[in-house]
Design a protein around this motif. Structure first.
Motif, short mmCIF file in Angstrom:
data_model
loop_
_atom_site.label_atom_id
_atom_site.label_comp_id
_atom_site.label_asym_id
_atom_site.label_seq_id
_atom_site.Cartn_x
_atom_site.Cartn_y
_atom_site.Cartn_z
N SER A 41 5.02 56.11 -39.23
CA SER A 41 5.62 55.65 -37.97
C SER A 41 4.86 56.19 -36.78
N TRP A 42 4.55 57.48 -36.80
CA TRP A 42 3.81 58.08 -35.69
C TRP A 42 2.42 57.48 -35.59
N ALA A 43 1.74 57.29 -36.71
CA ALA A 43 0.38 56.75 -36.70
C ALA A 43 0.35 55.35 -36.10
N ASP A 44 1.32 54.52 -36.44
CA ASP A 44 1.38 53.17 -35.88
C ASP A 44 1.77 53.20 -34.41
N TRP A 45 2.73 54.04 -34.06
CA TRP A 45 3.20 54.12 -32.68
C TRP A 45 2.11 54.63 -31.73
N SER A 46 1.35 55.63 -32.16
CA SER A 46 0.36 56.27 -31.28
C SER A 46 -0.96 55.51 -31.21
N GLY A 47 -1.18 54.55 -32.11
CA GLY A 47 -2.43 53.82 -32.12
C GLY A 47 -3.49 54.48 -32.98
N TYR A 48 -3.13 55.52 -33.68
CA TYR A 48 -4.08 56.25 -34.54
C TYR A 48 -4.67 55.33 -35.60
N THR A 49 -3.85 54.52 -36.22
CA THR A 49 -4.31 53.61 -37.27
C THR A 49 -5.32 52.61 -36.72
N LYS A 50 -5.03 52.05 -35.58
CA LYS A 50 -5.91 51.05 -34.97
C LYS A 50 -7.24 51.68 -34.56
N ARG A 51 -7.19 52.89 -34.00
CA ARG A 51 -8.44 53.57 -33.61
C ARG A 51 -9.32 53.86 -34.82
N ARG A 52 -8.72 54.29 -35.90
CA ARG A 52 -9.49 54.56 -37.13
C ARG A 52 -10.13 53.28 -37.65
N ALA A 53 -9.41 52.18 -37.62
CA ALA A 53 -9.96 50.90 -38.08
C ALA A 53 -11.10 50.46 -37.18
N MET A 54 -10.96 50.64 -35.87
CA MET A 54 -12.02 50.27 -34.94
C MET A 54 -13.25 51.15 -35.13
N ASP A 55 -13.05 52.44 -35.39
CA ASP A 55 -14.18 53.33 -35.63
C ASP A 55 -14.96 52.93 -36.88
N ARG A 56 -14.24 52.58 -37.95
CA ARG A 56 -14.90 52.13 -39.18
C ARG A 56 -15.68 50.85 -38.93
N GLU A 57 -15.08 49.93 -38.19
CA GLU A 57 -15.74 48.66 -37.90
C GLU A 57 -16.99 48.88 -37.05
N ASN A 58 -16.91 49.74 -36.05
CA ASN A 58 -18.07 50.04 -35.20
C ASN A 58 -19.18 50.73 -35.99
N ALA A 59 -18.82 51.62 -36.91
CA ALA A 59 -19.82 52.29 -37.73
C ALA A 59 -20.53 51.29 -38.64
N ARG A 60 -19.77 50.35 -39.22
CA ARG A 60 -20.40 49.31 -40.07
C ARG A 60 -21.32 48.43 -39.24
N LYS A 61 -20.89 48.09 -38.04
CA LYS A 61 -21.70 47.25 -37.16
C LYS A 61 -23.00 47.97 -36.78
N GLN A 62 -22.90 49.25 -36.44
CA GLN A 62 -24.09 50.01 -36.07
C GLN A 62 -25.04 50.17 -37.24
N ALA A 63 -24.51 50.40 -38.43
CA ALA A 63 -25.36 50.51 -39.62
C ALA A 63 -26.09 49.19 -39.89
N ARG A 64 -25.39 48.09 -39.72
CA ARG A 64 -26.01 46.78 -39.92
C ARG A 64 -27.12 46.54 -38.89
N LEU A 65 -26.87 46.90 -37.64
CA LEU A 65 -27.89 46.75 -36.61
C LEU A 65 -29.11 47.63 -36.88
N ASP A 66 -28.86 48.88 -37.28
CA ASP A 66 -29.97 49.79 -37.60
C ASP A 66 -30.81 49.26 -38.76
N LYS A 67 -30.15 48.72 -39.77
CA LYS A 67 -30.86 48.17 -40.93
C LYS A 67 -31.71 46.97 -40.52
N GLN A 68 -31.18 46.12 -39.66
CA GLN A 68 -31.94 44.96 -39.21
C GLN A 68 -33.12 45.38 -38.34
N ARG A 69 -32.93 46.38 -37.50
CA ARG A 69 -34.03 46.87 -36.66
C ARG A 69 -35.15 47.46 -37.50
#
Length: 79
Positions: A41-69
């Motif tokens: 409940s706290w994790a959903d209310w505070s946005g912790y879950t969403k921030r963690r998901a966004m961090d994982r998505e950004n890390a995957r995106k950056q890794a993909r960009l680095d690999k393409q470069r």
């Protein structure tokens, strides 16, 4: 997830009457489930879950960009 795992282990120990958990109150055995609900409940209310998901998505995106470069020969400079 940790609280849920602990709760399942304690519940199994209480159900199969394994000492010392067999002598414990049901409130003690079931309390990790309440803690898991409170945590989720706290994790959903505070946005912790969403921030963690966004961090994982950004890390995957950056890794993909680095690999393409690297594939086209653009080397990232060290600072």
């Amino acid at each position: 997830m940790l609280f849920l795992g602990i709760g399942l282990i304690l519940l199994a120990l209480k159900y199969f009457e394994i000492d010392p958990v067999a002598a414990w109150s049901w409130w003690v055995v079931l309390s990790p489930f309440a803690l898991a609900v409170a945590w989720w409940s706290w994790a959903d209310w505070s946005g912790y879950t969403k921030r963690r998901a966004m961090d994982r998505e950004n890390a995957r995106k950056q890794a993909r960009l680095d690999k393409q470069r690297e594939a086209i020969g653009i080397v990232k400079r060290k600072r």
